[in-house]
Design a protein around this motif. Structure first.
Motif, short mmCIF file in Angstrom:
data_model
loop_
_atom_site.label_atom_id
_atom_site.label_comp_id
_atom_site.label_asym_id
_atom_site.label_seq_id
_atom_site.Cartn_x
_atom_site.Cartn_y
_atom_site.Cartn_z
N GLU A 185 -4.30 7.25 7.55
CA GLU A 185 -4.72 5.76 7.94
C GLU A 185 -3.61 4.90 7.78
N THR A 186 -2.72 5.10 6.80
CA THR A 186 -1.55 4.24 6.73
C THR A 186 -0.47 4.29 7.80
N ARG A 212 1.03 -1.17 -0.07
CA ARG A 212 0.04 -0.01 0.03
C ARG A 212 0.99 1.27 0.07
N GLY A 268 -6.01 9.61 3.46
CA GLY A 268 -5.43 8.19 3.38
C GLY A 268 -4.00 8.03 4.03
N TYR A 269 -3.26 8.96 3.81
CA TYR A 269 -1.74 8.71 4.27
C TYR A 269 -1.91 8.55 5.80
N PHE A 280 -1.78 8.80 -2.26
CA PHE A 280 -2.47 9.13 -1.03
C PHE A 280 -2.86 10.55 -1.02
N ASP A 281 -4.13 10.81 -0.54
CA ASP A 281 -4.30 12.31 -0.05
C ASP A 281 -3.93 12.21 1.49
N ILE A 330 4.79 13.34 2.34
CA ILE A 330 4.18 11.92 2.02
C ILE A 330 5.10 11.05 1.31
#
Length: 217
Positions: free
Chosen positions: A125-126, A112, A122-123, A118-119, A169
């Motif tokens: 959460e990772t 992933r 999203g980043y 990623f936005d 990111i």
């Protein structure tokens, strides 16, 4: 959903609002406001706030409300001093103790992170997921309790101050991949070195918020 599940969901929802500045630092909010925002009842919200307070994400002031504290470079640097030591221990233990289920999760997270695209949310959460996988792989609940507030506060500072989103990111994802790959290779020295590289990056990022030339060299 059980009451425990509702409290965990309330924690994630409120933490997300704090991390992304949806509740302004320095502001006071009420339990009823947070109940409305999360769609959850008083009990899970109250339990979540108690945990968030222990993790220094909020301050509870009886009869006044819930204060969202401001971030500071000084506090971030003090926190990173402690995180540096505990994260090095966590990755070493994960190299030794991660079971097949842990390793599958780490392999999926590497894919992933390397896929990218990623936005910010999203980043976020990772990053949270990566930290959760590492701490879970260490199989030490006391370490997990100690690491949770450090990682949460660190994420909050980063997301509050990030400006060059794509560049940062990419840098963060690369550093997290290096940690996970070292754990998967069961190489504790490489895992610790990668964890220290991440910490150095976060320290430099903190200094960089002071001025365009603030990063350490």
């Amino acid at each position: 959903m059980t009451e425990i599940g509702k409290a965990a969901q309330a924690y994630r929802d409120i933490e997300r609002m704090v991390v992304f500045g949806q509740i302004e630092p320095g502001s006071l909010v009420s339990e009823s406001f947070l109940m409305e925002q999360t769609g959850l009842g008083r009990t899970p919200v109250r339990e979540a706030l108690q945990r968030l307070s222990r993790n220094r994400m909020v301050e509870i002031h009886p009869n006044k409300g819930v204060l969202i504290p401001s971030t500071s470079v000084e506090a971030q640097l003090r926190m990173l001093e402690l995180r540096r030591v505990l994260e090095a221990l966590a990755v070493r233990l994960a190299c030794e103790r991660a079971v097949p289920a842990d390793r599958v999760g780490m392999e999926e997270m590497v894919e992933r992170l390397e896929h990218g695209g990623f936005d910010l949310k999203g980043y976020a959460e990772t990053v949270r997921g990566t930290h959760d996988l590492i701490v879970a792989g260490a199989h030490n609940e006391y370490l997990a309790d100690a690491m949770a507030p450090l990682q949460g506060l660190s994420r909050r500072f980063w997301f509050t101050h990030v400006t060059d989103v794509d560049t940062e990111i990419k840098a963060g994802a690369t550093l997290h991949v290096a940690i996970l790959r070292a754990i998967l290779g069961r190489d504790p020295d490489a895992a610790e070195a990668a964890a220290l590289d991440l910490n150095d990056y976060l320290v430099d990022f903190a200094y960089g918020t002071l001025s365009p030339r603030g990063r350490r060299r």
